[in-house]
Design a protein around this motif. Structure first.
Motif, PDB file in Angstrom:
ATOM      1  N   PRO A 144       0.808  -1.233   0.000  1.00 49.29           N
ATOM      2  CA  PRO A 144       0.000   0.000   0.000  1.00 49.29           C
ATOM      3  C   PRO A 144       0.834   1.274   0.000  1.00 49.29           C
ATOM      4  O   PRO A 144       0.380   2.319  -0.476  1.00 49.29           O
ATOM      5  CB  PRO A 144      -0.831  -0.122   1.280  1.00 49.29           C
ATOM      6  CG  PRO A 144      -0.909  -1.587   1.551  1.00 49.29           C
ATOM      7  CD  PRO A 144       0.414  -2.151   1.091  1.00 49.29           C
ATOM      8  N   ARG A 145       2.054   1.189   0.511  1.00 45.57           N
ATOM      9  CA  ARG A 145       2.879   2.399   0.619  1.00 45.57           C
ATOM     10  C   ARG A 145       3.207   2.995  -0.739  1.00 45.57           C
ATOM     11  O   ARG A 145       3.320   4.219  -0.870  1.00 45.57           O
ATOM     12  CB  ARG A 145       4.166   2.065   1.392  1.00 45.57           C
ATOM     13  CG  ARG A 145       4.993   3.284   1.772  1.00 45.57           C
ATOM     14  CD  ARG A 145       5.906   2.961   2.952  1.00 45.57           C
ATOM     15  NE  ARG A 145       6.768   1.821   2.662  1.00 45.57           N
ATOM     16  CZ  ARG A 145       8.006   1.929   2.166  1.00 45.57           C
ATOM     17  NH1 ARG A 145       8.504   3.133   1.910  1.00 45.57           N
ATOM     18  NH2 ARG A 145       8.732   0.870   1.960  1.00 45.57           N
ATOM     19  N   ALA A 168      -4.173  -8.900 -10.516  1.00 49.86           N
ATOM     20  CA  ALA A 168      -5.323  -8.631  -9.664  1.00 49.86           C
ATOM     21  C   ALA A 168      -4.913  -8.129  -8.283  1.00 49.86           C
ATOM     22  O   ALA A 168      -5.613  -7.295  -7.683  1.00 49.86           O
ATOM     23  CB  ALA A 168      -6.187  -9.880  -9.544  1.00 49.86           C
ATOM     24  N   ASP A 169      -3.781  -8.605  -7.742  1.00 50.40           N
ATOM     25  CA  ASP A 169      -3.369  -8.156  -6.412  1.00 50.40           C
ATOM     26  C   ASP A 169      -2.969  -6.686  -6.416  1.00 50.40           C
ATOM     27  O   ASP A 169      -3.252  -5.949  -5.458  1.00 50.40           O
ATOM     28  CB  ASP A 169      -2.265  -9.042  -5.836  1.00 50.40           C
ATOM     29  CG  ASP A 169      -1.046  -9.176  -6.744  1.00 50.40           C
ATOM     30  OD1 ASP A 169      -1.115  -8.810  -7.938  1.00 50.40           O
ATOM     31  OD2 ASP A 169      -0.006  -9.680  -6.255  1.00 50.40           O
ATOM     32  N   ASN A 170      -2.344  -6.241  -7.495  1.00 57.35           N
ATOM     33  CA  ASN A 170      -1.983  -4.828  -7.598  1.00 57.35           C
ATOM     34  C   ASN A 170      -3.228  -3.950  -7.729  1.00 57.35           C
ATOM     35  O   ASN A 170      -3.299  -2.852  -7.152  1.00 57.35           O
ATOM     36  CB  ASN A 170      -1.067  -4.606  -8.798  1.00 57.35           C
ATOM     37  CG  ASN A 170       0.273  -5.288  -8.641  1.00 57.35           C
ATOM     38  OD1 ASN A 170       0.692  -5.630  -7.536  1.00 57.35           O
ATOM     39  ND2 ASN A 170       0.959  -5.512  -9.755  1.00 57.35           N
ATOM     40  N   TRP A 179      -8.657   4.186  -5.242  1.00 60.98           N
ATOM     41  CA  TRP A 179      -8.430   4.439  -6.661  1.00 60.98           C
ATOM     42  C   TRP A 179      -9.504   3.749  -7.495  1.00 60.98           C
ATOM     43  O   TRP A 179     -10.028   2.694  -7.118  1.00 60.98           O
ATOM     44  CB  TRP A 179      -7.073   3.891  -7.089  1.00 60.98           C
ATOM     45  CG  TRP A 179      -5.876   4.572  -6.511  1.00 60.98           C
ATOM     46  CD1 TRP A 179      -5.805   5.327  -5.375  1.00 60.98           C
ATOM     47  CD2 TRP A 179      -4.547   4.543  -7.040  1.00 60.98           C
ATOM     48  NE1 TRP A 179      -4.523   5.754  -5.153  1.00 60.98           N
ATOM     49  CE2 TRP A 179      -3.726   5.278  -6.168  1.00 60.98           C
ATOM     50  CE3 TRP A 179      -3.976   3.936  -8.157  1.00 60.98           C
ATOM     51  CZ2 TRP A 179      -2.359   5.452  -6.385  1.00 60.98           C
ATOM     52  CZ3 TRP A 179      -2.616   4.102  -8.372  1.00 60.98           C
ATOM     53  CH2 TRP A 179      -1.818   4.859  -7.504  1.00 60.98           C
ATOM     54  N   GLN A 180      -9.803   4.319  -8.646  1.00 56.15           N
ATOM     55  CA  GLN A 180     -10.612   3.621  -9.631  1.00 56.15           C
ATOM     56  C   GLN A 180      -9.668   2.728 -10.445  1.00 56.15           C
ATOM     57  O   GLN A 180      -8.526   3.115 -10.721  1.00 56.15           O
ATOM     58  CB  GLN A 180     -11.365   4.613 -10.510  1.00 56.15           C
ATOM     59  CG  GLN A 180     -12.290   5.513  -9.693  1.00 56.15           C
ATOM     60  CD  GLN A 180     -13.275   6.280 -10.538  1.00 56.15           C
ATOM     61  OE1 GLN A 180     -13.959   5.710 -11.388  1.00 56.15           O
ATOM     62  NE2 GLN A 180     -13.362   7.583 -10.299  1.00 56.15           N
ATOM     63  N   THR A 181     -10.126   1.549 -10.792  1.00 57.61           N
ATOM     64  CA  THR A 181      -9.211   0.552 -11.346  1.00 57.61           C
ATOM     65  C   THR A 181      -9.824  -0.203 -12.516  1.00 57.61           C
ATOM     66  O   THR A 181     -11.042  -0.280 -12.671  1.00 57.61           O
ATOM     67  CB  THR A 181      -8.800  -0.469 -10.269  1.00 57.61           C
ATOM     68  OG1 THR A 181      -9.973  -1.121  -9.760  1.00 57.61           O
ATOM     69  CG2 THR A 181      -8.048   0.188  -9.124  1.00 57.61           C
ATOM     70  N   HIS A 182      -8.919  -0.786 -13.318  1.00 57.00           N
ATOM     71  CA  HIS A 182      -9.313  -1.669 -14.421  1.00 57.00           C
ATOM     72  C   HIS A 182      -8.278  -2.779 -14.519  1.00 57.00           C
ATOM     73  O   HIS A 182      -7.081  -2.498 -14.705  1.00 57.00           O
ATOM     74  CB  HIS A 182      -9.375  -0.896 -15.739  1.00 57.00           C
ATOM     75  CG  HIS A 182      -9.620  -1.773 -16.932  1.00 57.00           C
ATOM     76  ND1 HIS A 182     -10.878  -2.215 -17.292  1.00 57.00           N
ATOM     77  CD2 HIS A 182      -8.762  -2.323 -17.845  1.00 57.00           C
ATOM     78  CE1 HIS A 182     -10.792  -2.978 -18.361  1.00 57.00           C
ATOM     79  NE2 HIS A 182      -9.522  -3.065 -18.715  1.00 57.00           N
ATOM     80  N   LEU A 183      -8.713  -4.024 -14.389  1.00 59.68           N
ATOM     81  CA  LEU A 183      -7.804  -5.159 -14.571  1.00 59.68           C
ATOM     82  C   LEU A 183      -7.550  -5.323 -16.056  1.00 59.68           C
ATOM     83  O   LEU A 183      -8.468  -5.601 -16.827  1.00 59.68           O
ATOM     84  CB  LEU A 183      -8.413  -6.433 -13.981  1.00 59.68           C
ATOM     85  CG  LEU A 183      -7.562  -7.693 -14.114  1.00 59.68           C
ATOM     86  CD1 LEU A 183      -6.248  -7.560 -13.339  1.00 59.68           C
ATOM     87  CD2 LEU A 183      -8.338  -8.921 -13.634  1.00 59.68           C
ATOM     88  N   PHE A 184      -6.294  -5.161 -16.461  1.00 56.67           N
ATOM     89  CA  PHE A 184      -5.957  -5.200 -17.886  1.00 56.67           C
ATOM     90  C   PHE A 184      -5.916  -6.637 -18.377  1.00 56.67           C
ATOM     91  O   PHE A 184      -5.119  -7.449 -17.917  1.00 56.67           O
ATOM     92  CB  PHE A 184      -4.590  -4.540 -18.122  1.00 56.67           C
ATOM     93  CG  PHE A 184      -4.244  -4.369 -19.579  1.00 56.67           C
ATOM     94  CD1 PHE A 184      -4.568  -3.199 -20.240  1.00 56.67           C
ATOM     95  CD2 PHE A 184      -3.595  -5.376 -20.288  1.00 56.67           C
ATOM     96  CE1 PHE A 184      -4.254  -3.027 -21.586  1.00 56.67           C
ATOM     97  CE2 PHE A 184      -3.284  -5.221 -21.623  1.00 56.67           C
ATOM     98  CZ  PHE A 184      -3.609  -4.046 -22.274  1.00 56.67           C
ATOM     99  N   GLU A 185      -6.795  -6.929 -19.321  1.00 61.31           N
ATOM    100  CA  GLU A 185      -6.821  -8.239 -19.973  1.00 61.31           C
ATOM    101  C   GLU A 185      -6.657  -8.116 -21.480  1.00 61.31           C
ATOM    102  O   GLU A 185      -6.664  -9.128 -22.182  1.00 61.31           O
ATOM    103  CB  GLU A 185      -8.123  -8.964 -19.629  1.00 61.31           C
ATOM    104  CG  GLU A 185      -8.254  -9.246 -18.145  1.00 61.31           C
ATOM    105  CD  GLU A 185      -9.554  -9.914 -17.763  1.00 61.31           C
ATOM    106  OE1 GLU A 185      -9.497 -10.863 -16.956  1.00 61.31           O
ATOM    107  OE2 GLU A 185     -10.618  -9.498 -18.266  1.00 61.31           O
TER     108      GLU A 185
END
Length: 206
Positions: A144-145, A168-170, A179-185
């Motif tokens: 998290p840091r 997925a862990d990141n 944060w808003q996120t998107h798992l890149f596939e």
């Protein structure tokens, strides 16, 4: 709240990062599997990502495993070929965001020296407004840091950051900070996400 910056991972988002494929071509899949079973090459790379000296770590690992020494040294000596090819659609998406006036950052687990090699080999990596390189920061995703350090440096609220990463862990660690996120596939899904946020238009080339 509207997105104020888009943050890209690099490996498997902008550049293919699958060293196994490089070694399959070099020594064949069977020998590659044997080598990776005997030598923790990804663990070696994590030390570099955390800030240890690129050449020293690779060459020390090679010396410790003489059977595979020549092949291990390729990790340093031919690194741009390990991180190949570029994913061109993602690069065009990055450039289109910048043309649209959207700040674009990099956040990558990568060593200082490896980032310099990557930028020399792949000019798209010079297009970021800000670069957050784990080897310089002394901390790697998904700690998290590292996300806290990004927030402190850019001065933007967590909910205004949109981050894509192939792990997925990141992604989960970033989402936990808001944060808003998107798992890149794949680049198509990423472009669709950006269009949904109004950051790319339907006419933008991706």
């Amino acid at each position: 709240m509207a997105i104020q910056a888009v943050i890209f991972d690099i490996g498997n988002v902008l550049l293919r990062w699958q060293p196994e494929l490089y070694y399959d071509a070099l020594i064949g899949e069977a020998r590659r599997r044997e080598m990776f079973a005997e030598v923790d090459l990804h663990g070696m790379n994590e030390r570099i990502d955390a800030g240890e000296d690129f050449r020293a770590v690779v060459y020390d690992t090679a010396a410790a495993h003489p059977r595979w020494a020549e092949q291990i040294r390729h990790w340093h000596d031919r690194w741009p070929e390990l991180a190949a090819p570029e994913i061109p659609e993602s690069g065009e998406t990055l450039r289109e965001l910048r043309r649209n006036g959207v700040p674009v950052f990099a956040l990558s687990n990568i060593g200082e020296a490896t980032m310099a090699l990557a930028e020399a080999a792949y000019p798209v990596l010079k297009d970021f407004d800000r670069r957050y390189v784990s080897g310089l920061m002394g901390v790697t995703k998904p700690d998290p840091r590292i996300y806290e350090m990004v927030e402190a440096d850019c001065g933007l609220a967590p909910e205004t950051l949109l981050f894509t990463d192939d792990r997925a862990d990141n992604i989960a660690a970033a989402a936990a900070r808001g944060w808003q996120t998107h798992l890149f596939e794949g680049p198509e899904g990423w472009a669709a996400c950006l269009r949904a946020h109004g950051l790319l238009s339907e006419g933008d080339d991706t």
